[in-house]
Design a protein around this motif. Structure first.
Motif, PDB file in Angstrom:
ATOM      1  N   VAL A  29       0.264  -8.824  15.489  1.00 29.74           N
ATOM      2  CA  VAL A  29       0.180  -8.788  14.209  1.00 29.74           C
ATOM      3  C   VAL A  29      -0.204  -7.408  13.595  1.00 29.74           C
ATOM      4  CG1 VAL A  29      -1.335  -9.647  12.418  1.00 29.74           C
ATOM      5  CG2 VAL A  29      -1.191 -10.929  14.466  1.00 29.74           C
ATOM      6  N   GLN A  30       1.050  -7.062  12.742  1.00 25.81           N
ATOM      7  CA  GLN A  30       0.878  -5.733  12.129  1.00 25.81           C
ATOM      8  C   GLN A  30       1.402  -5.900  10.446  1.00 25.81           C
ATOM      9  OE1 GLN A  30       3.753  -3.325  14.170  1.00 25.81           O
ATOM     10  NE2 GLN A  30       2.391  -3.073  15.901  1.00 25.81           N
ATOM     11  N   ALA A  31       0.633  -5.422   9.619  1.00 28.44           N
ATOM     12  CA  ALA A  31       0.725  -5.516   8.235  1.00 28.44           C
ATOM     13  C   ALA A  31       1.937  -4.595   7.800  1.00 28.44           C
ATOM     14  CB  ALA A  31      -0.378  -5.089   7.548  1.00 28.44           C
ATOM     15  N   ALA A  32       2.996  -5.138   7.114  1.00 23.68           N
ATOM     16  CA  ALA A  32       3.949  -4.147   6.571  1.00 23.68           C
ATOM     17  C   ALA A  32       3.483  -3.416   5.332  1.00 23.68           C
ATOM     18  CB  ALA A  32       5.064  -5.119   6.279  1.00 23.68           C
ATOM     19  N   PRO A  33       3.657  -2.126   4.914  1.00 19.50           N
ATOM     20  CA  PRO A  33       3.507  -1.544   3.848  1.00 19.50           C
ATOM     21  C   PRO A  33       3.698  -2.311   2.559  1.00 19.50           C
ATOM     22  CG  PRO A  33       5.039  -0.276   5.038  1.00 19.50           C
ATOM     23  CD  PRO A  33       4.678  -1.425   5.823  1.00 19.50           C
ATOM     24  N   SER A  34       2.980  -2.642   1.553  1.00 18.00           N
ATOM     25  CA  SER A  34       3.468  -3.163   0.549  1.00 18.00           C
ATOM     26  C   SER A  34       4.313  -2.179  -0.468  1.00 18.00           C
ATOM     27  CB  SER A  34       2.369  -3.906  -0.277  1.00 18.00           C
ATOM     28  OG  SER A  34       1.295  -2.709  -0.843  1.00 18.00           O
ATOM     29  N   GLU A  35       5.209  -2.587  -1.023  1.00 14.54           N
ATOM     30  CA  GLU A  35       5.933  -1.767  -2.101  1.00 14.54           C
ATOM     31  C   GLU A  35       5.334  -1.854  -3.524  1.00 14.54           C
ATOM     32  OE1 GLU A  35      10.202  -2.607  -1.854  1.00 14.54           O
ATOM     33  OE2 GLU A  35      10.202  -2.646   0.211  1.00 14.54           O
ATOM     34  N   LYS A  36       5.393  -0.826  -4.051  1.00 20.76           N
ATOM     35  CA  LYS A  36       4.734  -0.605  -5.342  1.00 20.76           C
ATOM     36  C   LYS A  36       5.750  -0.891  -6.324  1.00 20.76           C
ATOM     37  CE  LYS A  36       0.781   2.285  -6.339  1.00 20.76           C
ATOM     38  NZ  LYS A  36       0.303   3.702  -6.944  1.00 20.76           N
TER      39      LYS A  36
END
Length: 68
Positions: A33-40
């Motif tokens: 489980v790895q979180a993807a960076p959210s795009e602003k």
């Protein structure tokens, strides 16, 4: 061996296997489980700032009728 010591040993081993099994499951799945960076969002709409409290005619009327 008494029944009480045998029972407490079984309880200890059951709790131990539960903890070890739970820990193993967490360790095994944590690497997947790895979180993807959210795009602003590119354009952020700013809300208009309020001017704050303003003493207007209808506010004065309210104060007069409420006898402040």
């Amino acid at each position: 061996m008494s029944t009480q010591s045998s029972r407490s040993r079984r309880d200890f081993l059951q709790k131990l296997t539960s903890v070890v099994g739970g820990t193993t499951a967490i360790v095994a799945t944590s690497g997947m489980v790895q979180a993807a960076p959210s795009e602003k969002p590119e354009s952020i709409e700013e809300k208009p700032t309020s001017k704050g409290y303003q003493r207007t005619k209808h506010v004065d009327t309210y104060y007069h009728l409420a006898e402040f």
